[in-house]
Structures are given as C-alpha cells and as structure tokens.
Design a protein around this motif. Sequence first.
Motif, mmCIF file in Angstrom:
data_model
loop_
_atom_site.group_PDB
_atom_site.id
_atom_site.type_symbol
_atom_site.label_atom_id
_atom_site.label_comp_id
_atom_site.label_asym_id
_atom_site.label_seq_id
_atom_site.Cartn_x
_atom_site.Cartn_y
_atom_site.Cartn_z
ATOM 1 N N MET A 1 0.850 -1.172 0.000
ATOM 2 C CA MET A 1 0.000 0.000 0.000
ATOM 3 C C MET A 1 0.896 1.235 0.000
ATOM 4 N N ILE A 2 0.520 2.189 -0.811
ATOM 5 C CA ILE A 2 1.245 3.446 -0.913
ATOM 6 C C ILE A 2 0.324 4.553 -0.419
ATOM 7 N N LYS A 3 0.854 5.440 0.435
ATOM 8 C CA LYS A 3 0.092 6.600 0.911
ATOM 9 C C LYS A 3 0.880 7.858 0.583
ATOM 10 N N ILE A 4 0.192 8.815 -0.034
ATOM 11 C CA ILE A 4 0.829 10.069 -0.446
ATOM 12 C C ILE A 4 -0.036 11.232 0.030
ATOM 13 N N ASP A 5 0.589 12.183 0.739
ATOM 14 C CA ASP A 5 -0.115 13.396 1.154
ATOM 15 C C ASP A 5 -0.119 14.393 0.015
ATOM 16 N N ARG A 22 -15.717 17.894 -13.328
ATOM 17 C CA ARG A 22 -14.839 18.849 -12.653
ATOM 18 C C ARG A 22 -13.470 18.205 -12.520
ATOM 19 N N THR A 23 -12.433 19.005 -12.708
ATOM 20 C CA THR A 23 -11.062 18.529 -12.562
ATOM 21 C C THR A 23 -10.470 19.128 -11.291
ATOM 22 N N VAL A 24 -9.804 18.277 -10.513
ATOM 23 C CA VAL A 24 -9.152 18.696 -9.279
ATOM 24 C C VAL A 24 -7.657 18.448 -9.453
ATOM 25 N N THR A 25 -6.848 19.497 -9.263
ATOM 26 C CA THR A 25 -5.401 19.371 -9.365
ATOM 27 C C THR A 25 -4.830 19.317 -7.954
ATOM 28 N N VAL A 26 -4.021 18.283 -7.701
ATOM 29 C CA VAL A 26 -3.444 18.055 -6.379
ATOM 30 C C VAL A 26 -1.928 18.143 -6.478
ATOM 31 N N TRP A 27 -1.313 18.932 -5.578
ATOM 32 C CA TRP A 27 0.142 19.035 -5.495
ATOM 33 C C TRP A 27 0.641 17.958 -4.540
ATOM 34 N N LEU A 28 1.638 17.193 -4.993
ATOM 35 C CA LEU A 28 2.228 16.123 -4.189
ATOM 36 C C LEU A 28 3.656 16.524 -3.817
ATOM 37 N N PRO A 29 3.852 17.082 -2.607
ATOM 38 C CA PRO A 29 5.179 17.573 -2.225
ATOM 39 C C PRO A 29 6.254 16.492 -2.245
ATOM 40 N N GLU A 30 5.883 15.260 -1.958
ATOM 41 C CA GLU A 30 6.852 14.164 -1.915
ATOM 42 C C GLU A 30 7.518 13.940 -3.272
ATOM 43 N N THR A 31 6.763 14.119 -4.347
ATOM 44 C CA THR A 31 7.301 13.916 -5.696
ATOM 45 C C THR A 31 7.551 15.236 -6.420
ATOM 46 N N GLU A 32 7.107 16.344 -5.822
ATOM 47 C CA GLU A 32 7.188 17.675 -6.426
ATOM 48 C C GLU A 32 6.521 17.710 -7.801
ATOM 49 N N GLU A 33 5.393 17.024 -7.890
ATOM 50 C CA GLU A 33 4.597 16.968 -9.115
ATOM 51 C C GLU A 33 3.142 17.241 -8.758
ATOM 52 N N LYS A 46 -20.736 16.475 -3.961
ATOM 53 C CA LYS A 46 -20.913 15.715 -2.720
ATOM 54 C C LYS A 46 -19.648 15.726 -1.864
ATOM 55 N N SER A 47 -18.484 15.724 -2.513
ATOM 56 C CA SER A 47 -17.210 15.642 -1.784
ATOM 57 C C SER A 47 -16.895 16.926 -1.019
ATOM 58 N N GLY A 48 -17.337 18.049 -1.525
ATOM 59 C CA GLY A 48 -17.035 19.324 -0.880
ATOM 60 C C GLY A 48 -15.578 19.743 -1.025
ATOM 61 N N ILE A 49 -14.856 19.154 -1.968
ATOM 62 C CA ILE A 49 -13.437 19.480 -2.179
ATOM 63 C C ILE A 49 -13.303 20.935 -2.593
ATOM 64 N N LYS A 50 -12.302 21.597 -1.990
ATOM 65 C CA LYS A 50 -12.023 22.980 -2.379
ATOM 66 C C LYS A 50 -10.515 23.243 -2.330
ATOM 67 N N THR A 51 -10.091 24.287 -2.974
ATOM 68 C CA THR A 51 -8.686 24.661 -3.006
ATOM 69 C C THR A 51 -8.168 24.854 -1.583
ATOM 70 N N GLY A 52 -6.992 24.288 -1.326
ATOM 71 C CA GLY A 52 -6.371 24.389 -0.010
ATOM 72 C C GLY A 52 -6.594 23.173 0.881
ATOM 73 N N ASP A 53 -7.537 22.299 0.490
ATOM 74 C CA ASP A 53 -7.791 21.086 1.282
ATOM 75 C C ASP A 53 -6.573 20.170 1.246
ATOM 76 N N LYS A 54 -6.264 19.580 2.396
ATOM 77 C CA LYS A 54 -5.208 18.569 2.488
ATOM 78 C C LYS A 54 -5.874 17.214 2.299
ATOM 79 N N ILE A 55 -5.255 16.362 1.483
ATOM 80 C CA ILE A 55 -5.837 15.041 1.229
ATOM 81 C C ILE A 55 -4.759 13.964 1.359
ATOM 82 N N LEU A 56 -5.202 12.745 1.512
ATOM 83 C CA LEU A 56 -4.319 11.586 1.539
ATOM 84 C C LEU A 56 -4.762 10.657 0.420
#
Length: 76
Positions: A1-5, A22-33, A46-56
């Motif tokens: 299992m891989i977990k990425i913040d 809708r497209t959601v762009t996520v920054w992955l600091p671990e890979t800098e991509e 339904k998800s309520g995703i917004k800019t600035g949210d931290k996800i796993l």
Amino acid sequence: MIKIDGEVIETSCPPNRADSLRTVTVWLPETEESMDFTFSLEAFQKSGIKTGDKILIQIDKRFDVDTFTQSLFKSA
C-alpha cells in the motif's frame, strides 16, 4: 500500500464537459509533481473538495503472485 499526502491547488471545469465534469489538481510535495483527477459533477459536489484542502491518496495494489511467476517463466 502506498500513501501520499497532497494539497488541492486548483479546481476547474474541463472546457468541453463543463456541464458534467470537474477537474481537481493536487500538489504532491513528496514527488514535487501535480496530479489531475476528474470527477463527475455530482461526485465533486458531494465531496465538498475545495482549493487548499489537504488530502491523503492511498493506492492499494494487489496481484496474483502465482500468475505473475508463471508469466515470468514463460517469457524467459
């Protein structure tokens, strides 16, 4: 299992499917991509995703070792 913040850095509407996706762009600091995910409009709302949210992001990869081994020996 891989977990990425990650952190949501942008939400947008694809130009040709703005009424349904809708497209959601996520920054992955671990890979800098960054990584883009496309959701149906309903799932996005339904998800309520917004800019600035931290996800796993969790990736579960499973494979059949026996089948993998057989195919490895067949190609050798």
